[in-house]
Design an enzyme around this catalytic site. Structure first.
Site, PDB file in Angstrom:
ATOM      1  N   GLU A 213       4.099   1.475   2.201  1.00 65.08           N
ATOM      2  CA  GLU A 213       5.266   1.280   3.055  1.00 65.08           C
ATOM      3  C   GLU A 213       6.549   1.535   2.252  1.00 65.08           C
ATOM      4  O   GLU A 213       6.906   0.740   1.383  1.00 65.08           O
ATOM      5  CB  GLU A 213       5.273  -0.133   3.622  1.00 65.08           C
ATOM      6  CG  GLU A 213       4.016  -0.482   4.408  1.00 65.08           C
ATOM      7  CD  GLU A 213       2.922  -1.140   3.563  1.00 65.08           C
ATOM      8  OE1 GLU A 213       2.699  -0.677   2.412  1.00 65.08           O
ATOM      9  OE2 GLU A 213       2.305  -2.095   4.032  1.00 65.08           O
TER      10      GLU A 213
ATOM     11  N   CYS B  90       0.812  -1.215   0.000  1.00 63.38           N
ATOM     12  CA  CYS B  90       0.000   0.000   0.000  1.00 63.38           C
ATOM     13  C   CYS B  90       0.849   1.269   0.000  1.00 63.38           C
ATOM     14  O   CYS B  90       0.855   2.017  -0.961  1.00 63.38           O
ATOM     15  CB  CYS B  90      -0.938  -0.011   1.205  1.00 63.38           C
ATOM     16  SG  CYS B  90      -2.144  -1.361   1.178  1.00 63.38           S
TER      17      CYS B  90
END
Length: 476
Positions: free
Chosen positions: A113, A111
């Site tokens: 990171e 997502c």
């Protein structure tokens, strides 16, 4: 493998995790946009798939043509691409010891990171940590609010907690007895340290167990320095080693603290004891207070209101203070993230009502966004105010990433003027220090019809969190 509750809360997630990174800068810091960048964004527009996930890196020298291309792709409504700000992300990476060249060559894992690909073993989703729960314990002397009436199937720790007198945290005092707002903040800080220490201890135990019992020799072949060191990637063989747990509920904490500070200690509209009683009763019998807390007469995060925004920053900074740079068993350190993906739904299901105007079981706030309760949204000043509020958090400190979801109706971004306005919002957010943003461009009418008549909307895509999904794949 994921359990059924995780699958339900992460509806439409699919296999996920593979992110194509476009744009950004090269190792010398020069803009790296090329023809392939534009072709890839065109592919996003033409295929309208939910996977692979697509990220465009935005920087001070990103060509206007690419900004227009990205804005037009977002307007299609598939929620892609997501956007990252090089000017904040790269310094956030170097702050944790990566070289400047490796930091400039970043991508994201899944997502949001941030990761120096091929050189790093980051354990980027080590935990979702509810700072909203920390606030609850801080104002109730370490006890869960609503335990006396909470249904047993709502709290996974019900039996264990009841056996110790419903005390989950340490004794730090109660809102019923606090003399000033500083007492509230002190209790929050102490509860945070106690639970962060527990979280880190638990994560490190799991890390050691993986080293001993689940080595990853194939992955070790693909990550820099493992072969040179002769050390498996799970044992610290990678060039960089991080552990990244996420704070959940920034908006919930900000608005809860704002309501307490304003209504209890400044305006003295209600005593701390009564306020706590209202929350413990799920606002029943205190409908006037429930309406007030959910109204624009109380300071709310997300409206470019320094009163609430400063509390949001303070709440996330306290989490970061107790997490950042703590050692892990692989020779690296912990790097905090501040985002929820969809964990705010599951953590909200297991939490009673909260001072921000939530009722029991509602989701806590989404990622770094504002509060949305059954009574209404707390962001009332529009997207420009929202991005100004979120940028105040100080994203450079969030070494494991952050996430901002924004929503627009198609009419609000239509035509060339709409494209320019969308680009202006993104530019403003990034110039003020935001790290990441992503968008849903969908009408209320479309979503309502899709809910009632899913067969008519087989190809409808929505942006859920760090990923997009077909609407019909989501859980109810």
């Amino acid at each position: 493998l994921r359990d059924k509750d995780t699958v339900r809360i992460n509806g439409g997630h699919g296999l996920g995790g593979t992110t194509i990174t476009l744009g950004g800068v090269d190792e010398q810091g020069k803009d790296a946009t090329n023809d392939l960048t534009f072709m890839a964004v065109d592919a996003v527009i033409h295929t309208r798939l939910v996977e692979p996930w697509v990220l465009v890196r935005w920087n001070a020298n990103t060509p206007k043509e690419l900004k227009v291309k990205c804005a037009n792709a977002i307007k299609v409504g598939s929620g892609r691409p997501k956007l990252f700000n090089d000017e904040v992300t790269i310094p956030a990476m170097t702050d944790y010891g990566r070289s400047l060249e490796d930091s400039r060559d970043y991508t994201v894992v899944g997502c949001v990171e941030i990761d120096s690909w091929g050189r790093e073993y980051g354990w980027h989703d080590a935990a979702y940590f509810s700072i909203a729960k920390i606030m609850e314990l801080a104002i109730n002397n370490g006890r869960c609010i609503g335990c006396e009436v909470m249904a047993k199937d709502m709290c996974p720790r019900y039996e264990v907690c009841a056996a110790v007198g419903n005390r989950l945290g340490i004794e730090t005092g109660s809102l019923a007895d606090f003399q000033n707002f500083d007492d509230v903040k002190e209790a929050y800080d102490k509860q945070m340290k106690y639970f962060v220490d527990l979280m880190i201890a638990g994560i490190n135990v799991m890390d050691i167990a993986h080293q001993r019992y689940v080595p990853l020799p194939y992955l070790s072949l693909l990550v820099d320095d493992c072969i040179e060191k002769g050390v498996d990637v799970t044992g610290g063989g990678a060039k960089y080693n991080f552990t990244g747990p996420q704070a959940v509920g920034v908006g919930t904490v900000a608005d809860g603290l704002s309501a307490i500070k304003q209504l209890v200690f400044e305006e003295q509209k209600i005593s701390g004891k009564e306020f706590l009683q209202a929350v413990s009763q799920n606002w029943e019998g205190y409908e006037w207070l429930y309406a007030l807390v959910n109204s624009d007469k109380v300071h709310h995060y997300g409206n470019d209101d320094d009163y609430a925004d400063e509390l949001a920053k303070w709440a996330s900074d306290i989490y970061c203070k107790h997490v950042e740079h703590r050692p892990n068993p692989r020779g690296g350190v912990f790097a905090p993230g501040v985002y929820t993906v969809t964990a705010n739904v599951g953590l909200g299901e297991a939490q009673w009502a909260s001072p921000d105007g939530r009722k029991a079981g509602e989701p806590v706030s989404d990622n770094v966004g504002a509060v949305h309760t059954l009574a209404g949204s707390h962001d009332t000043k529009g997207p420009t105010a929202m991005v100004k509020s979120v940028a105040k958090l100080g994203h450079r400190r969030f070494g494991n990433g952050t996430l901002l979801n924004m929503k627009f109706s198609p009419t609000s971004v239509s035509g060339e003027i709409g494209t320019e306005n969308l680009i202006s919002v993104i530019d403003t957010y990034f110039e003020k220090g935001g790290m990441h943003c992503q968008f849903n461009v969908l009408s209320k009418e479309t979503l309502e019809d899709a809910y009632e008549n899913p067969e008519r909307h087989q190809n409808l895509i929505v942006r859920v969190a760090g990923y997009s999904a077909f609407f019909n794949d989501l859980s109810n």
